[in-house]
Scaffold this motif. Sequence first.
Motif, PDB file in Angstrom:
ATOM      1  N   ILE A 119      55.452  58.430  31.883  1.00  0.00           N
ATOM      2  CA  ILE A 119      55.255  57.556  32.890  1.00  0.00           C
ATOM      3  C   ILE A 119      55.847  57.853  34.006  1.00  0.00           C
ATOM      4  O   ILE A 119      57.150  58.045  34.183  1.00  0.00           O
ATOM      5  N   GLY A 120      55.082  58.258  35.135  1.00  0.00           N
ATOM      6  CA  GLY A 120      55.538  58.589  36.467  1.00  0.00           C
ATOM      7  C   GLY A 120      55.933  57.622  37.588  1.00  0.00           C
ATOM      8  O   GLY A 120      55.805  56.270  37.076  1.00  0.00           O
ATOM      9  N   LYS A 121      56.221  57.960  38.686  1.00  0.00           N
ATOM     10  CA  LYS A 121      56.762  57.091  39.605  1.00  0.00           C
ATOM     11  C   LYS A 121      55.492  55.853  39.733  1.00  0.00           C
ATOM     12  O   LYS A 121      55.939  54.632  40.116  1.00  0.00           O
ATOM     13  N   TYR A 122      54.427  56.063  39.948  1.00  0.00           N
ATOM     14  CA  TYR A 122      53.416  55.142  40.087  1.00  0.00           C
ATOM     15  C   TYR A 122      52.393  55.033  38.939  1.00  0.00           C
ATOM     16  O   TYR A 122      51.132  54.620  39.242  1.00  0.00           O
ATOM     17  N   THR A 123      52.728  55.464  37.654  1.00  0.00           N
ATOM     18  CA  THR A 123      51.851  55.300  36.780  1.00  0.00           C
ATOM     19  C   THR A 123      51.607  53.605  36.422  1.00  0.00           C
ATOM     20  O   THR A 123      52.548  53.010  36.075  1.00  0.00           O
ATOM     21  N   PRO A 124      50.523  53.302  36.235  1.00  0.00           N
ATOM     22  CA  PRO A 124      50.370  51.897  35.873  1.00  0.00           C
ATOM     23  C   PRO A 124      50.554  51.451  34.352  1.00  0.00           C
ATOM     24  O   PRO A 124      50.401  52.506  33.452  1.00  0.00           O
ATOM     25  N   THR A 125      51.354  50.711  34.515  1.00  0.00           N
ATOM     26  CA  THR A 125      51.911  50.211  32.819  1.00  0.00           C
ATOM     27  C   THR A 125      51.467  48.896  32.628  1.00  0.00           C
ATOM     28  O   THR A 125      50.884  47.995  33.542  1.00  0.00           O
ATOM     29  N   PHE A 126      51.497  48.585  31.309  1.00  0.00           N
ATOM     30  CA  PHE A 126      51.293  46.930  30.898  1.00  0.00           C
ATOM     31  C   PHE A 126      52.203  46.117  31.666  1.00  0.00           C
ATOM     32  O   PHE A 126      53.555  46.445  31.757  1.00  0.00           O
ATOM     33  N   GLN A 127      51.734  45.110  32.023  1.00  0.00           N
ATOM     34  CA  GLN A 127      52.384  44.091  32.746  1.00  0.00           C
ATOM     35  C   GLN A 127      52.470  42.743  31.701  1.00  0.00           C
ATOM     36  O   GLN A 127      51.557  42.592  31.020  1.00  0.00           O
ATOM     37  N   HIS A 128      53.059  41.690  32.308  1.00  0.00           N
ATOM     38  CA  HIS A 128      52.844  40.386  31.745  1.00  0.00           C
ATOM     39  C   HIS A 128      53.020  39.610  32.977  1.00  0.00           C
ATOM     40  O   HIS A 128      53.939  39.156  33.355  1.00  0.00           O
ATOM     41  N   TYR A 129      51.522  39.343  33.681  1.00  0.00           N
ATOM     42  CA  TYR A 129      51.411  38.254  34.556  1.00  0.00           C
ATOM     43  C   TYR A 129      51.331  36.865  33.972  1.00  0.00           C
ATOM     44  O   TYR A 129      50.739  36.632  32.927  1.00  0.00           O
ATOM     45  N   LYS A 130      52.067  36.007  34.712  1.00  0.00           N
ATOM     46  CA  LYS A 130      51.745  34.698  34.258  1.00  0.00           C
ATOM     47  C   LYS A 130      51.647  33.865  35.542  1.00  0.00           C
ATOM     48  O   LYS A 130      52.350  33.542  36.491  1.00  0.00           O
ATOM     49  N   LEU A 131      50.275  33.350  35.705  1.00  0.00           N
ATOM     50  CA  LEU A 131      49.948  32.427  37.119  1.00  0.00           C
ATOM     51  C   LEU A 131      49.618  30.884  36.366  1.00  0.00           C
ATOM     52  O   LEU A 131      49.113  30.834  35.486  1.00  0.00           O
ATOM     53  N   LYS A 132      50.194  30.171  37.239  1.00  0.00           N
ATOM     54  CA  LYS A 132      49.732  28.453  37.305  1.00  0.00           C
ATOM     55  C   LYS A 132      49.180  28.364  38.395  1.00  0.00           C
ATOM     56  O   LYS A 132      49.611  28.211  39.596  1.00  0.00           O
ATOM     57  N   ILE A 133      47.849  27.816  38.342  1.00  0.00           N
ATOM     58  CA  ILE A 133      46.828  27.343  39.181  1.00  0.00           C
ATOM     59  C   ILE A 133      46.218  26.222  39.117  1.00  0.00           C
ATOM     60  O   ILE A 133      46.068  25.746  37.792  1.00  0.00           O
ATOM     61  N   PRO A 134      46.097  25.314  40.248  1.00  0.00           N
ATOM     62  CA  PRO A 134      45.585  24.012  39.990  1.00  0.00           C
ATOM     63  C   PRO A 134      43.936  24.055  39.483  1.00  0.00           C
ATOM     64  O   PRO A 134      43.192  24.792  39.838  1.00  0.00           O
ATOM     65  N   LYS A 135      43.686  23.064  38.610  1.00  0.00           N
ATOM     66  CA  LYS A 135      42.413  23.256  37.581  1.00  0.00           C
ATOM     67  C   LYS A 135      41.335  22.573  38.676  1.00  0.00           C
ATOM     68  O   LYS A 135      40.121  22.937  38.602  1.00  0.00           O
ATOM     69  N   ALA A 136      41.560  21.580  39.667  1.00  0.00           N
ATOM     70  CA  ALA A 136      40.776  20.810  40.443  1.00  0.00           C
ATOM     71  C   ALA A 136      41.486  21.071  41.941  1.00  0.00           C
ATOM     72  O   ALA A 136      42.201  20.167  42.353  1.00  0.00           O
ATOM     73  N   PRO A 137      41.202  22.272  42.802  1.00  0.00           N
ATOM     74  CA  PRO A 137      41.923  22.345  43.957  1.00  0.00           C
ATOM     75  C   PRO A 137      41.552  21.330  45.198  1.00  0.00           C
ATOM     76  O   PRO A 137      41.920  21.192  46.022  1.00  0.00           O
ATOM     77  N   GLY A 138      40.095  20.810  44.882  1.00  0.00           N
ATOM     78  CA  GLY A 138      39.653  19.532  45.978  1.00  0.00           C
ATOM     79  C   GLY A 138      39.130  20.559  47.198  1.00  0.00           C
ATOM     80  O   GLY A 138      38.913  21.412  47.145  1.00  0.00           O
ATOM     81  N   ALA A 139      39.250  19.605  48.065  1.00  0.00           N
ATOM     82  CA  ALA A 139      39.016  19.921  49.734  1.00  0.00           C
ATOM     83  C   ALA A 139      39.922  21.105  50.151  1.00  0.00           C
ATOM     84  O   ALA A 139      41.123  20.656  50.210  1.00  0.00           O
ATOM     85  N   PRO A 140      39.365  22.126  50.941  1.00  0.00           N
ATOM     86  CA  PRO A 140      40.317  22.914  51.550  1.00  0.00           C
ATOM     87  C   PRO A 140      41.193  22.431  52.617  1.00  0.00           C
ATOM     88  O   PRO A 140      40.617  21.310  53.489  1.00  0.00           O
ATOM     89  N   GLY A 141      42.271  22.706  52.980  1.00  0.00           N
ATOM     90  CA  GLY A 141      43.132  22.321  54.242  1.00  0.00           C
ATOM     91  C   GLY A 141      43.469  23.410  55.016  1.00  0.00           C
ATOM     92  O   GLY A 141      42.554  24.115  55.186  1.00  0.00           O
ATOM     93  N   ASP A 142      44.565  23.239  55.832  1.00  0.00           N
ATOM     94  CA  ASP A 142      44.896  24.228  56.515  1.00  0.00           C
ATOM     95  C   ASP A 142      45.393  25.347  55.939  1.00  0.00           C
ATOM     96  O   ASP A 142      45.916  25.534  54.793  1.00  0.00           O
ATOM     97  N   LYS A 143      45.252  26.686  56.671  1.00  0.00           N
ATOM     98  CA  LYS A 143      45.544  27.970  56.027  1.00  0.00           C
ATOM     99  C   LYS A 143      46.905  28.116  55.669  1.00  0.00           C
ATOM    100  O   LYS A 143      47.878  27.432  56.240  1.00  0.00           O
ATOM    101  N   GLN A 144      47.286  28.602  54.651  1.00  0.00           N
ATOM    102  CA  GLN A 144      48.675  28.817  54.068  1.00  0.00           C
ATOM    103  C   GLN A 144      48.705  30.241  53.940  1.00  0.00           C
ATOM    104  O   GLN A 144      48.140  31.146  53.207  1.00  0.00           O
ATOM    105  N   LEU A 145      50.046  30.939  54.529  1.00  0.00           N
ATOM    106  CA  LEU A 145      50.225  32.331  54.363  1.00  0.00           C
ATOM    107  C   LEU A 145      50.373  32.800  52.856  1.00  0.00           C
ATOM    108  O   LEU A 145      51.198  31.875  52.160  1.00  0.00           O
ATOM    109  N   LEU A 146      50.043  34.069  52.354  1.00  0.00           N
ATOM    110  CA  LEU A 146      50.271  34.369  51.188  1.00  0.00           C
ATOM    111  C   LEU A 146      51.866  34.695  50.373  1.00  0.00           C
ATOM    112  O   LEU A 146      52.557  35.108  51.718  1.00  0.00           O
TER     113      LEU A 146
END
Length: 529
Positions: A297-324
């Motif tokens: 494993i080098g400095k930039y070798t991809p390794t296994f991660q555990h990503y956990k996202l929680k996202i809305p099931k029903a986002p509805g109508a879009p609104g104003d932009k929100q920064l990432l």
Amino acid sequence: NAFPLVEADFDESQIVSTDADGVPSVSTVSLTYDAPPEDPWAKKPEKYYSGAPTTQAVCSKPSDGSVDDNNMCFRSDVEVSEEDDMLVIESNGCPDHASMAGGSDGTIIDENEFPCDVFDFAPGCSKEKPAGCCGGSCCVGKCGGCDACSDKCSTCSVSGCCSTCGTCCAGSCSAGGCYSKTCGTCSTGSCGATCSASNSTIMTRALEVCSATTCSACSTGCYSKTCGACSTGCNSKTCGACSTGYCSKTCGTCSTGCCSKTCSTCSTGCCSKTCSGCCGDSCSSCEGKCCSSSDSIGKYTPTFQHYKLKIPKAPGAPGDKQLLKDDVVGLMFNGVVLDSHKQTWAYDMCNGHSDENHQYHYHIPQSCYLESMGVAFADSPNWWINDAGDQVRKFDEMAAQFPTTAPASPVIGMALDGYPIYGLYDENGDLQRSKAFGGSIDECNGKLDSQNNYGYYLSADPPFAPACLKGTKIGTFDYWTYNKACPKDGIKNTIKLLKEGDPTSTALISIPYLSVIVFSVAFASALFF
């Protein structure tokens, strides 16, 4: 990703002195803090970090996805569940294609101007210049990856480099033309004392050394393709021998920590401690055990991660932009993160790269992933590099590398606000151009379709991926990093596509795992970040 809250307990008898601001110095102190939670997947690595073969269904629209029937269109090793009005998505982050191989083989010079007039909220586009920044013209978007100016600048050279900074921000800082972290002249530890003023140099942040094409010799830490000999820490494709810790395909022998596919023997650190006499991928077995170069494993070798996202099931109508937040747009259906921020123009042959967190991710349209999903693509994965191969292609020429029209793209991922992410082509089969280049998508790379449903698109021009989100509720993104390298050739994934020519059919056909030809020239994964 923040430091935990730390509390210090002491009483007045422990105070030794107090400074001008009233901050006490104490003899002893008891510290308590809330430690971050442990990775729950680490308790069952054989289940979550095995890299076993997977399957994946392709969905033409979000409504095709089902948690029970097709894992919401995600790869089968991605865990998807429901929690109230949210979807919980957990991924190991490893791609289903080769990674950190081929491609640009380093950072490519970019002389384009990012369209800040349209995306004034994007990183590097702030109208407020940092104080003490050479009149506001130094470093921003022009200096080899600097996102902002240093407050130590007092003057700027004509190349846009901070000539008196503690660090350099461009590839032509000093009189010697060398990129040195201490600005001034080319000294030992940079490019040697023989670099001429005409040198064309590129800074590779991953190596934290300089690259010169006319050095007559390599000093400690120097990287040169034309050096006749290598000293400790030098990496050259034409060296006669390997020095400690580096790799060369033409080395005759390997020293400690060096691994070459053409070496006759390898010492400790090449593959694994149990593989004596084996040289990376050219060895089928060592002492009865399989020897894989992915163990390292080098400095930039991809390794296994555990990503956990929680996202809305029903986002509805879009609104104003929100920064990432933390640059995360969302997750692709193959479990790889999609980021959006100022480009580091160094990509592998599948148009992704890794970072210091060992997280493989995408920023621009991805050749291997999109093609495996049946999306039309450019003729070459190096579509973003000019024909000469020495600079990033002009932004207004990038779209010409892709077909103007093609079949509509399926859904390829989900954003943090719950909206779908599509490929390069909308429901009419038109190539998506960004708002800055006359496209129909908005400043967040999204638009409504004919059914009045909102979704994001990858675009053939900057910013390529959504630079903001339009959902009224933004989900969360957490991660843990596991110390095991992702399979170099990717997780074997069987993708099921709808029958060609019958978009309404529910019958599926299996296509084999997309195999990617790895260039014969060894690819240094440490160049990517």
